[in-house]
Design a protein around this motif. Structure first.
Motif, short mmCIF file in Angstrom:
data_model
loop_
_atom_site.label_atom_id
_atom_site.label_comp_id
_atom_site.label_asym_id
_atom_site.label_seq_id
_atom_site.Cartn_x
_atom_site.Cartn_y
_atom_site.Cartn_z
N PHE A 170 25.49 40.76 30.90
CA PHE A 170 26.67 41.49 30.45
C PHE A 170 27.68 40.54 29.79
CE2 PHE A 170 30.45 44.09 30.55
CZ PHE A 170 29.95 45.37 30.35
N SER A 171 27.87 39.35 30.38
CA SER A 171 28.80 38.37 29.81
C SER A 171 28.37 37.98 28.40
CB SER A 171 28.87 37.13 30.69
OG SER A 171 29.51 37.40 31.92
N HIS A 172 27.07 37.82 28.20
CA HIS A 172 26.55 37.44 26.89
C HIS A 172 26.68 38.57 25.87
CE1 HIS A 172 25.23 33.48 27.89
NE2 HIS A 172 24.36 33.88 28.80
N SER A 173 26.90 39.78 26.36
CA SER A 173 27.03 40.93 25.46
C SER A 173 28.47 41.17 25.03
CB SER A 173 26.47 42.19 26.14
OG SER A 173 25.11 42.00 26.52
N LEU A 174 29.41 40.46 25.63
CA LEU A 174 30.82 40.63 25.31
C LEU A 174 31.19 39.86 24.04
CD1 LEU A 174 32.22 40.16 28.92
CD2 LEU A 174 32.34 42.29 27.60
N ALA A 175 32.36 40.16 23.50
CA ALA A 175 32.83 39.47 22.29
C ALA A 175 33.01 37.98 22.52
CB ALA A 175 34.15 40.09 21.83
N THR A 176 33.17 37.58 23.78
CA THR A 176 33.40 36.18 24.13
C THR A 176 32.12 35.44 24.50
OG1 THR A 176 33.97 36.98 26.35
CG2 THR A 176 35.80 36.47 24.87
N ASP A 177 30.98 35.94 24.07
CA ASP A 177 29.71 35.26 24.35
C ASP A 177 29.80 33.79 23.93
OD1 ASP A 177 27.05 34.72 24.91
OD2 ASP A 177 26.38 35.39 22.94
N GLY A 178 29.43 32.90 24.84
CA GLY A 178 29.47 31.48 24.55
C GLY A 178 30.79 30.81 24.86
N ILE A 179 31.78 31.60 25.30
CA ILE A 179 33.11 31.09 25.63
C ILE A 179 33.32 31.20 27.14
CG2 ILE A 179 35.59 31.44 25.29
CD1 ILE A 179 34.88 32.71 22.57
N ASP A 180 33.84 30.14 27.74
CA ASP A 180 34.10 30.17 29.19
C ASP A 180 35.07 31.29 29.56
OD1 ASP A 180 32.56 27.92 29.34
OD2 ASP A 180 34.21 26.53 29.65
N ASP A 181 34.89 31.84 30.76
CA ASP A 181 35.87 32.80 31.27
C ASP A 181 37.24 32.13 31.37
OD1 ASP A 181 34.11 34.88 31.44
OD2 ASP A 181 33.77 34.72 33.59
N VAL A 182 38.28 32.94 31.41
CA VAL A 182 39.65 32.43 31.43
C VAL A 182 39.97 31.78 32.77
CG1 VAL A 182 42.09 33.03 31.20
CG2 VAL A 182 40.37 34.19 29.78
N ASP A 183 40.53 30.58 32.74
CA ASP A 183 40.99 29.91 33.95
C ASP A 183 42.47 30.20 34.21
OD1 ASP A 183 38.57 28.37 34.59
OD2 ASP A 183 39.00 27.31 32.72
N LEU A 184 43.26 30.21 33.16
CA LEU A 184 44.71 30.39 33.28
C LEU A 184 45.20 31.39 32.24
CD1 LEU A 184 47.61 29.57 34.25
CD2 LEU A 184 47.48 27.68 32.60
N MET A 185 45.88 32.45 32.71
CA MET A 185 46.50 33.38 31.79
C MET A 185 48.01 33.28 31.90
SD MET A 185 46.75 37.49 31.46
CE MET A 185 48.36 37.40 32.24
N ILE A 186 48.65 33.05 30.77
CA ILE A 186 50.10 32.93 30.71
C ILE A 186 50.66 34.19 30.05
CG2 ILE A 186 52.04 31.61 29.78
CD1 ILE A 186 50.10 29.19 29.63
N ARG A 187 51.70 34.75 30.65
CA ARG A 187 52.38 35.89 30.03
C ARG A 187 53.88 35.62 30.00
NH1 ARG A 187 51.37 42.23 30.05
NH2 ARG A 187 53.17 42.79 28.79
N THR A 188 54.46 35.71 28.82
CA THR A 188 55.91 35.58 28.69
C THR A 188 56.56 36.95 28.85
OG1 THR A 188 55.70 35.81 26.29
CG2 THR A 188 55.77 33.57 27.16
N GLY A 189 57.87 36.96 29.02
CA GLY A 189 58.61 38.22 29.03
C GLY A 189 58.80 38.86 30.38
N GLY A 190 58.08 38.39 31.41
CA GLY A 190 58.35 38.84 32.77
C GLY A 190 57.57 40.04 33.27
N ASP A 191 56.84 40.74 32.42
CA ASP A 191 56.08 41.90 32.90
C ASP A 191 54.85 41.44 33.68
OD1 ASP A 191 57.77 43.81 31.88
OD2 ASP A 191 56.71 43.99 29.98
N HIS A 192 54.59 42.11 34.81
CA HIS A 192 53.50 41.72 35.70
C HIS A 192 52.30 42.65 35.51
CE1 HIS A 192 55.67 38.80 38.47
NE2 HIS A 192 56.59 39.19 37.58
#
Length: 246
Positions: A170-192
């Protein structure tokens, strides 16, 4: 602050929800597009910051599938800004050894956007430093549905058995095939919330919400703070702390 970062424990993949352009513009008494224009420096700062440290992947949530529902004048202005920005930022990408790529339903973008993206990706394809990924006309649900359709077609054609479908496939079928899963997600603006962004790839990401900074004000020190916070967390991936020590 940068000198405190442990370069042996960097997140390989950082994803950013660049929120707050409209609110920033409103505080200036200006139209939302003014906020988008003033966000270009922030994109440059986070890209250069990740390249300097040696981060492998940086994904920016640039335009979601839901953003198509915004007023036409704002969409048109965003698309023109995207074309201009890509064209003007190529020297910076080359200087920082950054490779540009995209994920999303790119065919839905205007022709001039697709043309500029294609040219920028061609010019930077030999760069082997940071991989800057623009999520354009993208959403997590879209990605999962597209992957499901791809797998369903293989089953229908008889080239894949349902019993062969697992997380790796399934991971290889996603648009991110060949890219590591996200380790850190940053969000500005304060919404959770994660706003339909990389739903599969964020499964075990560390989330860092910046409460009082809107995206046009984001600078390298904010990136350093996020990475330091990441390095001070214990990533257990479902295990106990005791298991990690063994």
């Amino acid at each position: 602050m940068k000198e405190l970062i442990d370069l042996s424990n960097l997140p390989r993949h950082i994803a950013v929800i660049m929120d707050g352009n409209g609110r920033w513009a409103k505080r200036q008494g200006a139209a939302r597009v003014f906020g988008h224009r003033n966000a270009i420096k922030s994109v440059r700062e986070v890209t250069e910051g990740c390249a300097e440290l040696g981060v492998k992947y940086l994904t920016l949530y640039t335009f979601s599938t839901e953003n198509w529902a915004r007023p036409k004048y704002e969409i048109d202005a965003l698309m023109q800004l995207l074309v201009h920005t890509i064209r003007s930022e190529i020297p910076t990408l080359m200087e920082n050894n950054v490779r540009l790529s995209t994920i999303g339903s790119i065919d839905t973008l205007p022709g001039d956007c697709r043309s500029e993206l294609s040219e920028a990706m061609r010019m930077t394809e030999q760069n082997d430093g940071l991989n800057l990924i623009l999520a354009l006309s993208y959403s997590g649900k879209w990605d999962i549905l597209e992957a499901t359709r791809k797998i369903a077609r293989q089953v229908e054609q008889g080239t894949l058995s349902p019993d062969q479908i697992d997380e790796e496939l399934f991971s290889h079928s996603l648009a991110t095939d060949g890219i590591d899963d996200v380790d850190l997600m940053i969000r500005t603006g304060g919404d959770h919330r994660i706003s339909n962004f990389m739903l599969w790839q964020l499964a075990y990401a560390e989330l860092y919400i910046i409460e009082n900074v809107l995206w046009p004000d984001f600078r390298k020190p904010h990136l350093w703070e996020a990475i330091l916070a990441y390095q001070n967390r214990e990533r257990r991936f479902g295990k106990t702390s005791e298991q990690l020590v063994k």
